[in-house]
Structure formats: C-alpha cells, structure tokens
Design a protein around this motif. Sequence first.
Motif, PDB file in Angstrom:
ATOM      1  N   ILE A 148       0.865  -1.181   0.000  1.00 54.06           N
ATOM      2  CA  ILE A 148       0.000   0.000   0.000  1.00 54.06           C
ATOM      3  C   ILE A 148       0.898   1.225   0.000  1.00 54.06           C
ATOM      4  O   ILE A 148       1.635   1.459   0.960  1.00 54.06           O
ATOM      5  N   VAL A 149       0.850   2.000  -1.093  1.00 56.86           N
ATOM      6  CA  VAL A 149       1.892   3.002  -1.334  1.00 56.86           C
ATOM      7  C   VAL A 149       1.430   4.448  -1.251  1.00 56.86           C
ATOM      8  O   VAL A 149       2.231   5.360  -1.500  1.00 56.86           O
ATOM      9  N   GLY A 150       0.157   4.710  -0.905  1.00 54.34           N
ATOM     10  CA  GLY A 150      -0.272   6.099  -0.867  1.00 54.34           C
ATOM     11  C   GLY A 150      -0.017   6.773  -2.193  1.00 54.34           C
ATOM     12  O   GLY A 150      -0.375   6.266  -3.261  1.00 54.34           O
ATOM     13  N   ASP A 151       0.681   7.934  -2.149  1.00 53.11           N
ATOM     14  CA  ASP A 151       0.926   8.704  -3.374  1.00 53.11           C
ATOM     15  C   ASP A 151       2.391   8.670  -3.796  1.00 53.11           C
ATOM     16  O   ASP A 151       2.872   9.584  -4.468  1.00 53.11           O
ATOM     17  N   VAL A 152       3.129   7.622  -3.442  1.00 50.75           N
ATOM     18  CA  VAL A 152       4.521   7.509  -3.872  1.00 50.75           C
ATOM     19  C   VAL A 152       4.596   7.195  -5.362  1.00 50.75           C
ATOM     20  O   VAL A 152       5.335   7.829  -6.122  1.00 50.75           O
ATOM     21  N   ILE A 153       3.819   6.213  -5.787  1.00 51.10           N
ATOM     22  CA  ILE A 153       3.876   5.746  -7.176  1.00 51.10           C
ATOM     23  C   ILE A 153       2.477   5.318  -7.610  1.00 51.10           C
ATOM     24  O   ILE A 153       1.679   4.850  -6.788  1.00 51.10           O
ATOM     25  N   VAL A 158       4.102   8.929 -10.935  1.00 50.65           N
ATOM     26  CA  VAL A 158       4.623   9.036  -9.570  1.00 50.65           C
ATOM     27  C   VAL A 158       3.930  10.205  -8.879  1.00 50.65           C
ATOM     28  O   VAL A 158       3.252  11.017  -9.521  1.00 50.65           O
ATOM     29  N   GLY A 159       4.140  10.310  -7.573  1.00 48.34           N
ATOM     30  CA  GLY A 159       3.490  11.367  -6.810  1.00 48.34           C
ATOM     31  C   GLY A 159       3.999  12.757  -7.180  1.00 48.34           C
ATOM     32  O   GLY A 159       5.146  12.935  -7.602  1.00 48.34           O
ATOM     33  N   GLN A 170      14.347  13.105  -4.273  1.00 48.57           N
ATOM     34  CA  GLN A 170      14.149  12.237  -3.107  1.00 48.57           C
ATOM     35  C   GLN A 170      13.064  11.208  -3.378  1.00 48.57           C
ATOM     36  O   GLN A 170      13.190  10.037  -2.989  1.00 48.57           O
ATOM     37  N   LEU A 171      11.998  11.608  -4.073  1.00 44.72           N
ATOM     38  CA  LEU A 171      10.927  10.676  -4.404  1.00 44.72           C
ATOM     39  C   LEU A 171      11.447   9.542  -5.282  1.00 44.72           C
ATOM     40  O   LEU A 171      11.168   8.362  -5.030  1.00 44.72           O
ATOM     41  N   ASN A 205       7.094   2.302 -16.363  1.00 46.52           N
ATOM     42  CA  ASN A 205       6.848   3.642 -15.801  1.00 46.52           C
ATOM     43  C   ASN A 205       7.895   4.616 -16.327  1.00 46.52           C
ATOM     44  O   ASN A 205       9.081   4.448 -16.079  1.00 46.52           O
ATOM     45  N   PRO A 206       7.473   5.644 -17.079  1.00 38.98           N
ATOM     46  CA  PRO A 206       8.453   6.527 -17.718  1.00 38.98           C
ATOM     47  C   PRO A 206       9.258   7.372 -16.748  1.00 38.98           C
ATOM     48  O   PRO A 206      10.369   7.804 -17.063  1.00 38.98           O
ATOM     49  N   PHE A 207       8.729   7.605 -15.553  1.00 38.77           N
ATOM     50  CA  PHE A 207       9.469   8.384 -14.559  1.00 38.77           C
ATOM     51  C   PHE A 207      10.617   7.573 -13.984  1.00 38.77           C
ATOM     52  O   PHE A 207      11.678   8.116 -13.670  1.00 38.77           O
ATOM     53  N   ILE A 208      10.410   6.284 -13.843  1.00 37.28           N
ATOM     54  CA  ILE A 208      11.465   5.408 -13.328  1.00 37.28           C
ATOM     55  C   ILE A 208      12.562   5.202 -14.353  1.00 37.28           C
ATOM     56  O   ILE A 208      13.752   5.173 -14.035  1.00 37.28           O
TER      57      ILE A 208
END
Length: 213
Positions: A148-153, A158-159, A170-171, A205-208
């Motif tokens: 359960i990741v909330g708004d991290v990813i 991504v958040g 940092q994210l 995931n393009p951000f990763i």
Amino acid sequence: MKVVAVPVTGFAQNCRIIICEQTNKAALVDPGGDAEKLQAELAALNCELEAIYLTHGHLDHVGAAKQLADHFSVDIIGPHLDDKFWFDALPMQAQMFGFAPITPFYPTKWLNHGDTITVGELTLAVRHCPGHTPGHVVFYHQDSEQLIVGDVIFQGSVGRTDFPKGDSAQLLESIKSEILSFPDEVAILPGHGPNTTVGHERRTNPFISGRFG
C-alpha cells in the motif's frame, strides 16, 4: 489479507479497508473523506475496526480520520513525524483543496522506517518513502505480497512534488531504493487510480526509466 478499496472525495482517493480474515478485525488506510460512506462499508463487511493508518498528511488522505477515530474509539497511527507540518496546516489545506473547514488533529503515534503495524493477526512492514511528502510511509504485507503506497507511485506515474517540502529527486530515490526492492509480482495499491505491480512499473513507468522527470 483482504483489501477493499473505497474511493472517497472528489479526488477519488483509494481508502483501503484491510481485513484479517482469521479474526474479522479491520483497519482503514487513508480515510480521506466521506466518513458515512466508510462506516456503511465497514458495516456491510461486518468487520471490527481496530485502527486507522495514514501514509501521509495530505488532506485527501486524512480528512475523515479524526471523525472516524472518534466514532469507533480507535487510534490514528502514522505517518512519519516529518509530516507533522501538514497536520498543523489542515485548515490551510481545506481551503487550498476546497474541503469543508477542519481543525488540526494529530496521530496517536508516529511511525518510523522498520516499524510494523498489525491488523488482527496480520503484520505489515513500514517503510519510510519521502519525496511526495517528507514523512510519507508505505505498508507491505509479505504473505499476500501487497504494498500500500499512498501517493509515492501510481500506474505509469509518480506522486507530485510541487507541494511544500516535496522533492522529486528524493521521491525517485525512495521508489528505486524501497518500492523497486520488492519482487516483480508484488501488487502495488496506490492512493489514486488502478492497482499495478512492481514489475509492470519497473518495465513501463516513464518516470522510473528516466524518460520523464
């Protein structure tokens, strides 16, 4: 571990009801609003609420926590202390996000990296994943391989990091060091949008990948 998603508020935030099927004990993760809707869902599931767990301090994730904690006489636990300023700023958040006025409240207990939380006979590991907010935490249940990741990813994203004390570098470091440390088959249960898996986000995931961000 049974997990029921209940979208709440105009932000369609995925409040999660975690249920221990051995004991029928339950916990709410990120009850961002619509307290009566969540009460009705708990009643329909015929489970006993033990606690409220928060991944971070944004109002769309915590908005109904105090009302529900008072109603059920349970504790609010998490996130990490570094998100205290978001709880101090709850009245400002309500104005900023267009929510009804709200007075500041605080968790019974803050969480740290390496802590565990419980729901009935279930135990979930706590990992500190700052970036979206400085005190963001995620919860992992090893036996069912659910995170359960909330708004991290999110699926394909991504958040946000443009809120106070957000940090995009940092994210991404939190995602790479914590989220991507799990096996590919682990399910990611985000705070908004559909579920995904670690492997899917690692590959697409393009951000990763560095394509964005």
